[in-house]
Design an enzyme around this catalytic site. Sequence first.
Site, PDB file in Angstrom:
ATOM      1  N   ARG A 107      43.329 -23.785  34.321  1.00  0.00           N
ATOM      2  CA  ARG A 107      44.719 -23.497  34.500  1.00  0.00           C
ATOM      3  C   ARG A 107      45.621 -24.665  34.244  1.00  0.00           C
ATOM      4  O   ARG A 107      46.874 -24.862  33.209  1.00  0.00           O
ATOM      5  CB  ARG A 107      45.470 -22.026  34.762  1.00  0.00           C
ATOM      6  CG  ARG A 107      46.626 -21.664  34.307  1.00  0.00           C
ATOM      7  CD  ARG A 107      46.728 -20.446  35.221  1.00  0.00           C
ATOM      8  NE  ARG A 107      48.224 -20.266  34.783  1.00  0.00           N
ATOM      9  CZ  ARG A 107      49.104 -19.607  35.855  1.00  0.00           C
ATOM     10  NH1 ARG A 107      48.941 -20.363  37.032  1.00  0.00           N
ATOM     11  NH2 ARG A 107      50.484 -19.605  35.186  1.00  0.00           N
ATOM     12  N   HIS A 151      48.111 -26.274  30.800  1.00  0.00           N
ATOM     13  CA  HIS A 151      49.928 -26.688  31.455  1.00  0.00           C
ATOM     14  C   HIS A 151      49.852 -27.829  31.846  1.00  0.00           C
ATOM     15  O   HIS A 151      51.297 -27.870  31.693  1.00  0.00           O
ATOM     16  CB  HIS A 151      49.899 -26.151  33.139  1.00  0.00           C
ATOM     17  CG  HIS A 151      49.899 -24.762  33.033  1.00  0.00           C
ATOM     18  ND1 HIS A 151      51.145 -23.597  33.243  1.00  0.00           N
ATOM     19  CD2 HIS A 151      49.568 -23.763  31.910  1.00  0.00           C
ATOM     20  CE1 HIS A 151      50.657 -21.480  33.073  1.00  0.00           C
ATOM     21  NE2 HIS A 151      50.434 -22.635  33.050  1.00  0.00           N
ATOM     22  N   ASP A 152      49.177 -28.965  31.908  1.00  0.00           N
ATOM     23  CA  ASP A 152      49.381 -30.484  31.344  1.00  0.00           C
ATOM     24  C   ASP A 152      49.271 -31.153  30.177  1.00  0.00           C
ATOM     25  O   ASP A 152      49.723 -31.161  29.635  1.00  0.00           O
ATOM     26  CB  ASP A 152      48.903 -31.101  31.999  1.00  0.00           C
ATOM     27  CG  ASP A 152      48.690 -32.959  32.245  1.00  0.00           C
ATOM     28  OD1 ASP A 152      49.620 -33.278  32.469  1.00  0.00           O
ATOM     29  OD2 ASP A 152      47.625 -33.246  32.534  1.00  0.00           O
ATOM     30  N   GLY A 158      51.626 -33.465  26.759  1.00  0.00           N
ATOM     31  CA  GLY A 158      50.133 -33.843  26.269  1.00  0.00           C
ATOM     32  C   GLY A 158      49.408 -34.353  27.536  1.00  0.00           C
ATOM     33  O   GLY A 158      49.829 -33.631  28.676  1.00  0.00           O
ATOM     34  N   SER A 207      50.954 -34.813  34.253  1.00  0.00           N
ATOM     35  CA  SER A 207      52.820 -34.592  34.648  1.00  0.00           C
ATOM     36  C   SER A 207      52.921 -33.593  34.963  1.00  0.00           C
ATOM     37  O   SER A 207      53.554 -33.854  36.164  1.00  0.00           O
ATOM     38  CB  SER A 207      53.950 -34.775  33.376  1.00  0.00           C
ATOM     39  OG  SER A 207      53.459 -33.779  32.378  1.00  0.00           O
ATOM     40  N   ASN A 210      54.778 -22.350  36.352  1.00  0.00           N
ATOM     41  CA  ASN A 210      54.223 -22.944  37.245  1.00  0.00           C
ATOM     42  C   ASN A 210      53.674 -22.980  38.762  1.00  0.00           C
ATOM     43  O   ASN A 210      52.651 -23.264  39.466  1.00  0.00           O
ATOM     44  CB  ASN A 210      53.951 -24.745  37.246  1.00  0.00           C
ATOM     45  CG  ASN A 210      53.561 -25.130  35.163  1.00  0.00           C
ATOM     46  OD1 ASN A 210      53.200 -24.690  35.074  1.00  0.00           O
ATOM     47  ND2 ASN A 210      54.402 -25.909  35.470  1.00  0.00           N
ATOM     48  N   PRO A 216      53.710 -20.585  26.622  1.00  0.00           N
ATOM     49  CA  PRO A 216      53.722 -19.589  26.427  1.00  0.00           C
ATOM     50  C   PRO A 216      53.489 -18.281  27.047  1.00  0.00           C
ATOM     51  O   PRO A 216      52.762 -18.631  28.440  1.00  0.00           O
ATOM     52  CB  PRO A 216      51.719 -19.466  25.206  1.00  0.00           C
ATOM     53  CG  PRO A 216      50.932 -20.876  26.388  1.00  0.00           C
ATOM     54  CD  PRO A 216      51.734 -21.746  26.667  1.00  0.00           C
ATOM     55  N   HIS A 231      40.810 -17.512  29.768  1.00  0.00           N
ATOM     56  CA  HIS A 231      41.250 -16.156  30.621  1.00  0.00           C
ATOM     57  C   HIS A 231      40.101 -15.322  31.439  1.00  0.00           C
ATOM     58  O   HIS A 231      40.394 -14.309  32.222  1.00  0.00           O
ATOM     59  CB  HIS A 231      42.430 -14.778  30.363  1.00  0.00           C
ATOM     60  CG  HIS A 231      43.598 -15.593  30.392  1.00  0.00           C
ATOM     61  ND1 HIS A 231      43.910 -15.236  29.658  1.00  0.00           N
ATOM     62  CD2 HIS A 231      44.295 -16.681  30.851  1.00  0.00           C
ATOM     63  CE1 HIS A 231      45.679 -16.072  29.461  1.00  0.00           C
ATOM     64  NE2 HIS A 231      45.867 -16.215  30.284  1.00  0.00           N
ATOM     65  N   THR A 232      39.068 -15.467  30.986  1.00  0.00           N
ATOM     66  CA  THR A 232      37.756 -14.520  31.735  1.00  0.00           C
ATOM     67  C   THR A 232      37.600 -15.426  32.533  1.00  0.00           C
ATOM     68  O   THR A 232      36.849 -15.007  33.496  1.00  0.00           O
ATOM     69  CB  THR A 232      36.340 -15.387  30.696  1.00  0.00           C
ATOM     70  OG1 THR A 232      35.283 -15.148  30.925  1.00  0.00           O
ATOM     71  CG2 THR A 232      36.562 -17.385  30.804  1.00  0.00           C
ATOM     72  N   ASP A 237      38.946  -9.732  33.923  1.00  0.00           N
ATOM     73  CA  ASP A 237      37.778  -9.226  33.219  1.00  0.00           C
ATOM     74  C   ASP A 237      37.241  -9.272  34.783  1.00  0.00           C
ATOM     75  O   ASP A 237      37.226  -9.131  36.259  1.00  0.00           O
ATOM     76  CB  ASP A 237      37.054  -9.552  32.862  1.00  0.00           C
ATOM     77  CG  ASP A 237      36.391 -10.854  32.910  1.00  0.00           C
ATOM     78  OD1 ASP A 237      36.504 -10.995  33.945  1.00  0.00           O
ATOM     79  OD2 ASP A 237      36.008 -12.038  31.677  1.00  0.00           O
ATOM     80  N   THR A 258      34.724 -10.203  36.089  1.00  0.00           N
ATOM     81  CA  THR A 258      33.578 -10.943  36.548  1.00  0.00           C
ATOM     82  C   THR A 258      34.813 -12.438  37.093  1.00  0.00           C
ATOM     83  O   THR A 258      34.624 -13.195  36.225  1.00  0.00           O
ATOM     84  CB  THR A 258      32.861 -11.334  35.711  1.00  0.00           C
ATOM     85  OG1 THR A 258      33.128 -11.467  34.060  1.00  0.00           O
ATOM     86  CG2 THR A 258      31.516 -10.284  36.204  1.00  0.00           C
ATOM     87  N   ASP A 267      32.623 -15.869  30.742  1.00  0.00           N
ATOM     88  CA  ASP A 267      31.854 -15.523  29.784  1.00  0.00           C
ATOM     89  C   ASP A 267      32.008 -14.782  29.032  1.00  0.00           C
ATOM     90  O   ASP A 267      33.947 -15.339  28.819  1.00  0.00           O
ATOM     91  CB  ASP A 267      30.665 -13.688  30.573  1.00  0.00           C
ATOM     92  CG  ASP A 267      31.388 -13.080  31.993  1.00  0.00           C
ATOM     93  OD1 ASP A 267      32.873 -12.929  31.456  1.00  0.00           O
ATOM     94  OD2 ASP A 267      31.339 -12.941  32.935  1.00  0.00           O
TER      95      ASP A 267
END
Length: 303
Positions: free
Chosen positions: A51, A55-56, A61, A65, A83, A150, A180-181, A224, A226, A231
């Site tokens: 994550r 977010h970086d 880019g 940062s 953040n 987002p 997001h798994t 989820d 796990t 996965d």
Amino acid sequence: MEMILSGFWFEANGLSMNYYLPSCPFAEPIVKSTVNRALDADPTLAAGLVRMHFHDCFIEGCDGSILIDSTKDNKAEKDSPANLSLRGYEVIDEAKEAVENQCPGVVSCADILAMAARDAVFWAGGPVYDIPKGRKDGKRSKIEDTINLPPPFFNSSQLIKMFGQHGFSVQEMVALSGAHTLGAARCSSFKGRLNSVDPTLDTGFANTLAKTCSAGDNAEQPFDATRTTFDNLYYNALLRKAGVLSSDQTLYATPKTRSIVNGYALNEAMFFFDFQRAMVKMSTLDVKEGSNGEVREDCHKIN
């Protein structure tokens, strides 16, 4: 042919797979062993590292940062509400210190973060992939720039537009969402879905989310079943209307993205393949080269 062409493209952009081979040949093994040690001790940090890299890269880019601390004269990205829940800074610091002991002033914090995210995906059971190296660290980190991340309430059209502005296709956006798994969301990110009847949310799962939120805004709900394993169960949850965030479930609720979700839910290998390609692409977003960046001595402050 594609691999050869992409190799030339990365070289042309100042990045290459073997960037540190002559100057710091043990950089990658050092980062990997640091990440593996940290994740063996706390598997939930895998999600944090992936994550943080995302977010970086989406702000200014992939230039490290996100790692810069605020000063009395500047509010940095990491202090943005978007953040505040980021984790894993200490892993990057430990890797940076170990690399500096081997080859001072050579390896950028941006590269260490990109490598750490890649190694975290593999540690958690995800695909193995390589990324080009040679990113320089940026010299700007401002809280107001994080408006370009987002939010958890975006719908599919908004996500397609925002990712499209960074050059990602609809397919690549859905594949990257599969990160997001790993990990969990805080109640503050999804409690708005519980205020009224949400037709895209399974009633039983809504009760689960409500129970989670009864412990407060910082209570966590895994994406989820796990949360520390990479996965395709994230996509299978969307099929059951059990996506945690609005921005998750919208991928199945919208016809334009539903078929992609179905494909990944049925075929984990296809998800892995598309994810690794999208991650390599993301890791090269707006990279800084030469005098446009630097190699920070301390990841938390500009030299």
